[in-house]
Design a protein around this motif. Structure first.
Motif, PDB file in Angstrom:
ATOM      1  N   GLN A 130       0.666  -1.206   0.003  1.00 13.22           N
ATOM      2  CA  GLN A 130      -0.043   0.233  -0.022  1.00 13.22           C
ATOM      3  C   GLN A 130       0.911   0.982  -0.093  1.00 13.22           C
ATOM      4  N   GLY A 131       1.929   1.152  -0.157  1.00  9.70           N
ATOM      5  CA  GLY A 131       2.928   2.177  -0.184  1.00  9.70           C
ATOM      6  C   GLY A 131       3.625   2.846   1.043  1.00  9.70           C
ATOM      7  N   TYR A 132       3.684   2.072   2.341  1.00 10.78           N
ATOM      8  CA  TYR A 132       4.243   2.259   3.479  1.00 10.78           C
ATOM      9  C   TYR A 132       5.135   1.619   3.869  1.00 10.78           C
ATOM     10  N   ALA A 133       5.895   1.900   4.653  1.00 15.17           N
ATOM     11  CA  ALA A 133       7.041   1.228   5.469  1.00 15.17           C
ATOM     12  C   ALA A 133       7.449   1.862   6.913  1.00 15.17           C
ATOM     13  N   VAL A 134       8.315   0.924   7.447  1.00 14.06           N
ATOM     14  CA  VAL A 134       8.855   1.808   8.775  1.00 14.06           C
ATOM     15  C   VAL A 134      10.505   1.925   8.351  1.00 14.06           C
ATOM     16  N   ASP A 135      11.005   2.897   8.456  1.00 11.28           N
ATOM     17  CA  ASP A 135      12.351   3.108   8.104  1.00 11.28           C
ATOM     18  C   ASP A 135      13.477   2.597   9.063  1.00 11.28           C
ATOM     19  N   ALA A 136      14.583   2.692   8.735  1.00 10.62           N
ATOM     20  CA  ALA A 136      15.602   2.367   9.602  1.00 10.62           C
ATOM     21  C   ALA A 136      15.610   3.056  11.010  1.00 10.62           C
ATOM     22  N   GLN A 137      14.952   4.250  11.224  1.00  9.62           N
ATOM     23  CA  GLN A 137      14.814   4.954  12.305  1.00  9.62           C
ATOM     24  C   GLN A 137      13.558   4.774  12.951  1.00  9.62           C
ATOM     25  N   GLY A 138      12.803   3.573  12.643  1.00 13.17           N
ATOM     26  CA  GLY A 138      11.690   3.525  13.133  1.00 13.17           C
ATOM     27  C   GLY A 138      10.384   4.466  12.908  1.00 13.17           C
ATOM     28  N   GLN A 139      10.685   5.198  11.859  1.00 13.29           N
ATOM     29  CA  GLN A 139       9.674   6.166  11.745  1.00 13.29           C
ATOM     30  C   GLN A 139       8.843   5.786  10.535  1.00 13.29           C
ATOM     31  N   ARG A 140       7.469   6.137  10.435  1.00 12.70           N
ATOM     32  CA  ARG A 140       6.587   5.655   9.386  1.00 12.70           C
ATOM     33  C   ARG A 140       7.208   6.540   8.069  1.00 12.70           C
ATOM     34  N   PHE A 141       7.103   5.829   6.938  1.00 10.74           N
ATOM     35  CA  PHE A 141       7.208   6.311   5.548  1.00 10.74           C
ATOM     36  C   PHE A 141       6.242   5.986   4.821  1.00 10.74           C
ATOM     37  N   ALA A 142       5.868   7.115   4.046  1.00 13.80           N
ATOM     38  CA  ALA A 142       4.986   7.164   3.145  1.00 13.80           C
ATOM     39  C   ALA A 142       5.544   7.312   1.840  1.00 13.80           C
ATOM     40  N   GLU A 162       7.023   1.917  -9.878  1.00 18.52           N
ATOM     41  CA  GLU A 162       5.874   2.303 -10.788  1.00 18.52           C
ATOM     42  C   GLU A 162       4.452   2.640  -9.959  1.00 18.52           C
ATOM     43  N   TRP A 163       3.559   3.425 -10.557  1.00 15.76           N
ATOM     44  CA  TRP A 163       2.380   3.806  -9.602  1.00 15.76           C
ATOM     45  C   TRP A 163       1.149   3.564 -10.207  1.00 15.76           C
ATOM     46  N   GLN A 164      -0.037   3.101  -9.546  1.00 14.34           N
ATOM     47  CA  GLN A 164      -1.130   3.013 -10.071  1.00 14.34           C
ATOM     48  C   GLN A 164      -1.896   4.250 -10.590  1.00 14.34           C
ATOM     49  N   ASN A 165      -1.766   5.257  -9.640  1.00 14.42           N
ATOM     50  CA  ASN A 165      -2.322   6.710  -9.921  1.00 14.42           C
ATOM     51  C   ASN A 165      -1.179   7.607  -9.367  1.00 14.42           C
ATOM     52  N   PRO A 166      -0.272   7.894 -10.036  1.00 14.45           N
ATOM     53  CA  PRO A 166       0.778   9.048  -9.650  1.00 14.45           C
ATOM     54  C   PRO A 166       0.547  10.206  -9.360  1.00 14.45           C
ATOM     55  N   ASP A 167      -0.838  10.503  -9.796  1.00 13.02           N
ATOM     56  CA  ASP A 167      -1.031  12.156  -9.386  1.00 13.02           C
ATOM     57  C   ASP A 167      -1.971  12.211  -8.104  1.00 13.02           C
ATOM     58  N   ALA A 168      -2.238  11.037  -7.425  1.00 19.45           N
ATOM     59  CA  ALA A 168      -3.085  10.995  -6.307  1.00 19.45           C
ATOM     60  C   ALA A 168      -2.280  11.553  -5.112  1.00 19.45           C
ATOM     61  N   ALA A 169      -3.111  11.759  -3.991  1.00 16.92           N
ATOM     62  CA  ALA A 169      -2.510  12.535  -2.822  1.00 16.92           C
ATOM     63  C   ALA A 169      -1.519  11.491  -2.144  1.00 16.92           C
ATOM     64  N   GLN A 170      -2.103  10.294  -2.144  1.00 16.29           N
ATOM     65  CA  GLN A 170      -1.100   9.358  -1.754  1.00 16.29           C
ATOM     66  C   GLN A 170      -1.233   7.965  -2.738  1.00 16.29           C
ATOM     67  N   ASN A 196      -1.494  -5.945  -9.904  1.00 16.86           N
ATOM     68  CA  ASN A 196      -2.436  -5.572 -10.895  1.00 16.86           C
ATOM     69  C   ASN A 196      -3.147  -4.256 -10.731  1.00 16.86           C
ATOM     70  N   PRO A 197      -3.751  -3.598 -11.684  1.00 15.11           N
ATOM     71  CA  PRO A 197      -4.641  -2.444 -11.436  1.00 15.11           C
ATOM     72  C   PRO A 197      -5.976  -2.966 -10.831  1.00 15.11           C
TER      73      PRO A 197
END
Length: 201
Positions: A130-142, A162-170, A196-197
């Protein structure tokens, strides 16, 4: 490599792409951006790695259904034949292959340790699709098209290619590359996920 072990390895690597932590990683995530607790998607997966001096490659597809507290995955080979099904709940993780007894452990990490001989770290990967992760410092990454790379807290390098909808807010990712220099006796592990789309299984 024996075919049964290759199928199991494919199943666990697909679990890496699709299962990702079930309930243990869902705490407070629904409040972050466009993250959803319930989602259904499908996609393709390719895995490349080195072990014992040999280069191995696996390809296939997955269907993933996630609800609060449960994830179900169907894994298929390139011909569309089901290779395995995986179910993860807060209490257990079970892998089932045709003609073989189901394998159940308390969690997906223990399941990978039992079937592969090394633990494939899947905690947090539920975020990645869904485009998120927890980075090496333990912070949320979008992730976004302008900020598309991160090293996770458990040492994976992610690129949202690549992105499904690159112009979306997230925007939702379409292609994700995940790599790790070494995991146990596996070297140069690289996984490419193509989602898949929306609306396509």
């Amino acid at each position: 490599m024996p075919i049964t072990r290759r199928l199991t390895l494919f199943a666990i690597c697909a679990a890496f792409a699709a299962l990702a932590g079930c309930a243990s990683t869902s705490t407070n995530l629904a409040t972050v951006g466009a993250y959803r607790d319930s989602i259904d998607l499908g996609g393709r997966l390719s895995v490349n790695y080195q072990k014992g001096g040999s280069v191995e490659s696996l390809n296939g597809s997955f269907d993933w259904s996630q609800q609060p507290g449960r994830v179900d995955v169907t894994l298929s080979n390139p011909l569309g034949q089901t290779v395995a099904t995986i179910a993860v709940t807060p209490q257990s993780a079970t892998l089932t292959q045709a003609g073989r007894a189901p394998v159940t452990e308390a969690d997906i990490d223990t399941l990978t340790q039992r079937t592969l001989g090394w633990p494939l770290p899947v905690s947090g990967l539920r975020d990645w699709l869904q485009g998120y992760a927890v980075d090496a410092q333990g912070q949320r990454f979008a992730a976004s098209p302008a900020r598309n790379e991160v090293v996770t807290q458990d040492g994976w390098r992610l690129r949202f290619v690549e992105w499904q909808n690159p112009d979306a807010a997230q925007p939702a990712p379409r292609v994700i590359h995940a790599s790790r220099a070494a995991v146990g006796d596996i070297q140069d592990l690289a996984i490419r996920i193509v989602i898949n789309p929306a609306g396509q299984g």
